[in-house]
Design an enzyme around this catalytic site. Structure first.
Site, PDB file in Angstrom:
ATOM      1  N   ASN A   7       0.870  -1.180   0.000  1.00  0.00           N
ATOM      2  CA  ASN A   7       0.000   0.000   0.000  1.00  0.00           C
ATOM      3  C   ASN A   7       0.907   1.230   0.000  1.00  0.00           C
ATOM      4  O   ASN A   7       1.533   1.542   1.015  1.00  0.00           O
ATOM      5  CB  ASN A   7      -0.881  -0.040   1.255  1.00  0.00           C
ATOM      6  N   ARG A  91      -2.753  -2.343  -3.275  1.00  0.00           N
ATOM      7  CA  ARG A  91      -3.965  -1.562  -3.041  1.00  0.00           C
ATOM      8  C   ARG A  91      -3.943  -0.385  -4.019  1.00  0.00           C
ATOM      9  O   ARG A  91      -2.994   0.413  -4.024  1.00  0.00           O
ATOM     10  CB  ARG A  91      -3.982  -1.029  -1.618  1.00  0.00           C
ATOM     11  N   HIS A 180     -13.102   2.531   0.398  1.00  0.00           N
ATOM     12  CA  HIS A 180     -13.060   1.552   1.507  1.00  0.00           C
ATOM     13  C   HIS A 180     -13.755   0.242   1.121  1.00  0.00           C
ATOM     14  O   HIS A 180     -14.249  -0.481   1.988  1.00  0.00           O
ATOM     15  CB  HIS A 180     -13.745   2.096   2.788  1.00  0.00           C
ATOM     16  N   LEU A 209     -15.017   3.559  10.324  1.00  0.00           N
ATOM     17  CA  LEU A 209     -14.726   4.838  10.969  1.00  0.00           C
ATOM     18  C   LEU A 209     -13.258   4.897  11.380  1.00  0.00           C
ATOM     19  O   LEU A 209     -12.873   4.415  12.459  1.00  0.00           O
ATOM     20  CB  LEU A 209     -15.623   5.020  12.210  1.00  0.00           C
ATOM     21  N   GLY A 210     -12.426   5.426  10.495  1.00  0.00           N
ATOM     22  CA  GLY A 210     -11.010   5.627  10.820  1.00  0.00           C
ATOM     23  C   GLY A 210     -10.688   7.095  10.609  1.00  0.00           C
ATOM     24  O   GLY A 210     -11.567   7.947  10.776  1.00  0.00           O
ATOM     25  N   ARG A 241     -10.847  15.698   6.696  1.00  0.00           N
ATOM     26  CA  ARG A 241     -11.646  15.999   5.489  1.00  0.00           C
ATOM     27  C   ARG A 241     -13.036  16.470   5.891  1.00  0.00           C
ATOM     28  O   ARG A 241     -13.620  15.949   6.837  1.00  0.00           O
ATOM     29  CB  ARG A 241     -11.771  14.742   4.617  1.00  0.00           C
ATOM     30  N   ASP A 283      -7.400  13.432  15.726  1.00  0.00           N
ATOM     31  CA  ASP A 283      -7.394  12.096  16.325  1.00  0.00           C
ATOM     32  C   ASP A 283      -8.518  11.992  17.365  1.00  0.00           C
ATOM     33  O   ASP A 283      -8.598  12.801  18.287  1.00  0.00           O
ATOM     34  CB  ASP A 283      -6.029  11.882  16.995  1.00  0.00           C
ATOM     35  N   ARG A 285      -9.077   9.979  19.778  1.00  0.00           N
ATOM     36  CA  ARG A 285      -8.683   9.795  21.195  1.00  0.00           C
ATOM     37  C   ARG A 285      -8.391  11.139  21.844  1.00  0.00           C
ATOM     38  O   ARG A 285      -8.816  11.392  22.987  1.00  0.00           O
ATOM     39  CB  ARG A 285      -7.435   8.911  21.292  1.00  0.00           C
ATOM     40  N   GLY A 333     -14.361   2.862  14.973  1.00  0.00           N
ATOM     41  CA  GLY A 333     -15.474   1.907  15.053  1.00  0.00           C
ATOM     42  C   GLY A 333     -15.154   0.716  15.939  1.00  0.00           C
ATOM     43  O   GLY A 333     -16.011   0.224  16.678  1.00  0.00           O
ATOM     44  N   GLU A 386      -8.283  -5.310   5.555  1.00  0.00           N
ATOM     45  CA  GLU A 386      -8.251  -5.028   4.114  1.00  0.00           C
ATOM     46  C   GLU A 386      -7.099  -5.760   3.437  1.00  0.00           C
ATOM     47  O   GLU A 386      -7.208  -6.204   2.300  1.00  0.00           O
ATOM     48  CB  GLU A 386      -8.111  -3.513   3.901  1.00  0.00           C
TER      49      GLU A 386
HETATM   50  P1  ADP Z   1      -6.728   5.128   9.037  1.00  0.00           P
HETATM   51  O1  ADP Z   1      -7.889   5.674   8.269  1.00  0.00           O
HETATM   52  O2  ADP Z   1      -5.548   6.039   9.060  1.00  0.00           O
HETATM   53  O3  ADP Z   1      -6.395   3.682   8.722  1.00  0.00           O
HETATM   54  P2  ADP Z   1      -7.536   4.046  11.624  1.00  0.00           P
HETATM   55  O4  ADP Z   1      -8.510   3.043  11.158  1.00  0.00           O
HETATM   56  O5  ADP Z   1      -6.245   3.553  12.180  1.00  0.00           O
HETATM   57  O6  ADP Z   1      -7.253   5.164  10.542  1.00  0.00           O
HETATM   58  O7  ADP Z   1      -8.260   4.934  12.740  1.00  0.00           O
HETATM   59  C1  ADP Z   1      -7.618   6.017  13.335  1.00  0.00           C
HETATM   60  C2  ADP Z   1      -8.611   6.678  14.275  1.00  0.00           C
HETATM   61  O8  ADP Z   1      -9.016   5.716  15.265  1.00  0.00           O
HETATM   62  C3  ADP Z   1      -8.023   7.866  15.004  1.00  0.00           C
HETATM   63  O9  ADP Z   1      -8.960   8.936  15.036  1.00  0.00           O
HETATM   64  C4  ADP Z   1      -7.839   7.326  16.405  1.00  0.00           C
HETATM   65  O10 ADP Z   1      -7.938   8.312  17.399  1.00  0.00           O
HETATM   66  C5  ADP Z   1      -9.033   6.377  16.500  1.00  0.00           C
HETATM   67  N1  ADP Z   1      -8.897   5.468  17.631  1.00  0.00           N
HETATM   68  C6  ADP Z   1      -8.022   4.465  17.813  1.00  0.00           C
HETATM   69  N2  ADP Z   1      -8.197   3.915  19.057  1.00  0.00           N
HETATM   70  C7  ADP Z   1      -9.217   4.590  19.644  1.00  0.00           C
HETATM   71  C8  ADP Z   1      -9.858   4.534  20.926  1.00  0.00           C
HETATM   72  N3  ADP Z   1      -9.511   3.655  21.822  1.00  0.00           N
HETATM   73  N4  ADP Z   1     -10.866   5.409  21.174  1.00  0.00           N
HETATM   74  C9  ADP Z   1     -11.229   6.332  20.254  1.00  0.00           C
HETATM   75  N5  ADP Z   1     -10.658   6.439  19.044  1.00  0.00           N
HETATM   76  C10 ADP Z   1      -9.664   5.597  18.740  1.00  0.00           C
END
Ligand code: ADP
Length: 407
Positions: A7, A91, A180, A209-210, A241, A283, A285, A333, A386
């Site tokens: 990727n 990918r 996705h 949801l990432g 975004r 982020d 978190r 998610g 994925e």
């Molecule tokens: P990407 O689209 O870069 O692959 P990911 O699927 O890794 O992203 O998701 C990243 C997001 O997941 C970030 O916003 C991160 O803060 C959130 N995240 C990861 N762990 C937690 C958690 N324990 N609680 C809330 N959000 C989280």
């Protein structure tokens, strides 16, 4: 069969070496900051210790060589030679209208990926660089492209056409594509393994949801609508975004802020979404931590994010005339009970009830039901994979291609 999944971003190469028959990870890692003064190289073998180092790596081809050197090094004993790798799965974000499935890469496929540069300027050019690097370093191994857009090919015209002059679709292919796809495909297939219902009878809503986020309506196993559109900028609000906007806002911003198109592009892609709303972080978190300290804008960013999820879930229940299961996946998610609970709160009249204890006790990496037994729509957390989808597709296509001298 060992498959190397690649990727590529503009300055990074992520990889996973996967045994497609056992569906297990052998090693994964990445080379970041390619072309910078120093690049960061990380390797995480499933068995053995992790390694992180800095090196000078000036191109994607050098990055791939670095990865192969690590995998083949006698001290790591991961593979004995490059010939142990039987397929490379790439990918590729945008397949345009052409690719409904993964394909064996040849000159025509590369040309089509190039044709889609305009549609995904941030993604397709580095994806093609990765393909060229792999052709250079692994010339005898079949290369397969797996497209983020492919799963959404089943979306019907009434859902993929925009309300603009039809000639723009005919001339420039301006339509919804959706992204996705490998993730929505994977988690929906995981759900089919759990349920007694036949695939053709099911209606599923998949919430990926990432940092990027999209929601898909999957009916009878096929994607029939999704929140992302012509590009991955649209749909729900994301890390940086914007998601959907009234298009007039763009002209208004350009005029009032006296900015040009490229600045607007950067604003909507990199400085908007949760980051723009909160003025603090993209982020989740960090936002949750700061909101719990009383930061109002961080709380508002979370509120918008959850409201967007609720809106799409409600819409897709309507579109599918019901729903059997809602699936949560990707970083937010899979890991945030708070977001899941807030997004699906007050939807009991649509048949959605979350069980608080189940929701709080989801174990990382496990498929977990989080809906109450009284909920008519089931809700699950389903970890995505994925890379595994790419590896399995690549193995299948490489085996069928006749370019597999080991068979
Ligand atoms: P990407 O689209 O870069 O692959 P990911 O699927 O890794 O992203 O998701 C990243 C997001 O997941 C970030 O916003 C991160 O803060 C959130 N995240 C990861 N762990 C937690 C958690 N324990 N609680 C809330 N959000 C989280």
């Amino acid at each position: 069969m060992l498959v190397l999944v690649i990727n590529c971003g503009s300055s990074s190469v992520k990889y996973n070496l996967i045994d497609s028959a056992n569906e297990t990870d052998v090693c994964k890692g990445m080379v970041e900051r390619i072309g910078a003064v120093t690049s960061i190289v990380k390797h995480e073998p499933t068995e053995g210790s992790r390694r992180k180092e800095t090196k000078v790596i000036s191109s994607h081809t050098e990055a791939l060589q670095e990865i192969l050197d690590y995998l083949m090094s006698p001290s790591n004993k991961i593979i004995s030679s490059a010939a142990d790798i039987k397929a490379v799965g790439h990918r590729v974000v945008h397949g345009g209208e052409k690719f409904k499935d993964a394909v064996l890469i040849d000159d025509e496929v590369k040309e089509a990926i190039k044709q889609a540069f305009d549609l995904a300027p941030l993604h397709n050019p580095p994806n093609l660089k990765g393909i060229e690097a792999a052709e250079d370093r692994l010339p005898d191994i079949p290369q397969v492209a797996v497209f983020d857009t492919a799963f959404h090919h089943s979306i019907p015209p009434h859902a993929y056409l925009y309300g603009i002059p039809n000639r723009l679709y005919r001339r420039h292919k301006i339509r919804k594509y959706g992204f996705h796809g490998t993730s929505h495909y994977f988690v929906s297939r995981q759900y089919y393994k759990l349920t007694d219902k036949s695939k053709t009878e099911t209606r599923v809503i998949s919430c990926h949801l990432g940092n990027g986020a999209s929601i898909a309506a999957i009916k009878g196993g096929d994607s029939i609508d999704t929140s992302m559109g012509f590009t991955p900028l649209s749909g729900m609000v994301m890390g940086t975004r914007s998601g959907d906007l009234d298009p007039s806002i763009l002209f208004y911003i350009m005029e009032k802020e006296e900015i040009q198109l490229n600045s607007l592009h950067a604003m909507l892609n990199r400085h908007s979404g949760l980051l723009g709303l909160s003025g603090y972080a993209s982020d989740m978190r960090d936002l949750i931590a700061e909101a719990s300290n009383g930061d109002r804008r961080c709380q508002q960013a979370i509120d918008v994010f959850c409201y967007d999820i609720k809106k799409y879930v409600g819409t897709y229940i309507g579109v599918m005339n019901g729903c059997d299961a809602i699936l949560f996946t990707a970083g937010i998610g899979e890991n945030s009970s708070l977001i899941r609970k807030k997004a699906l709160a007050d939807m009991e009249n649509l048949g959605i009830e979350i069980d608080e204890i189940r929701n709080e006790n989801v174990q990382p990496g496990e498929i977990t039901k989080i809906s109450a037994d009284s909920s008519t729509i089931e809700v699950y957390v389903v970890p995505t994979n994925e890379e595994l989808v790419i590896a399995i597709d690549a193995a299948k296509i490489a085996s069928a291609s006749g370019q597999t001298p080991w068979l």
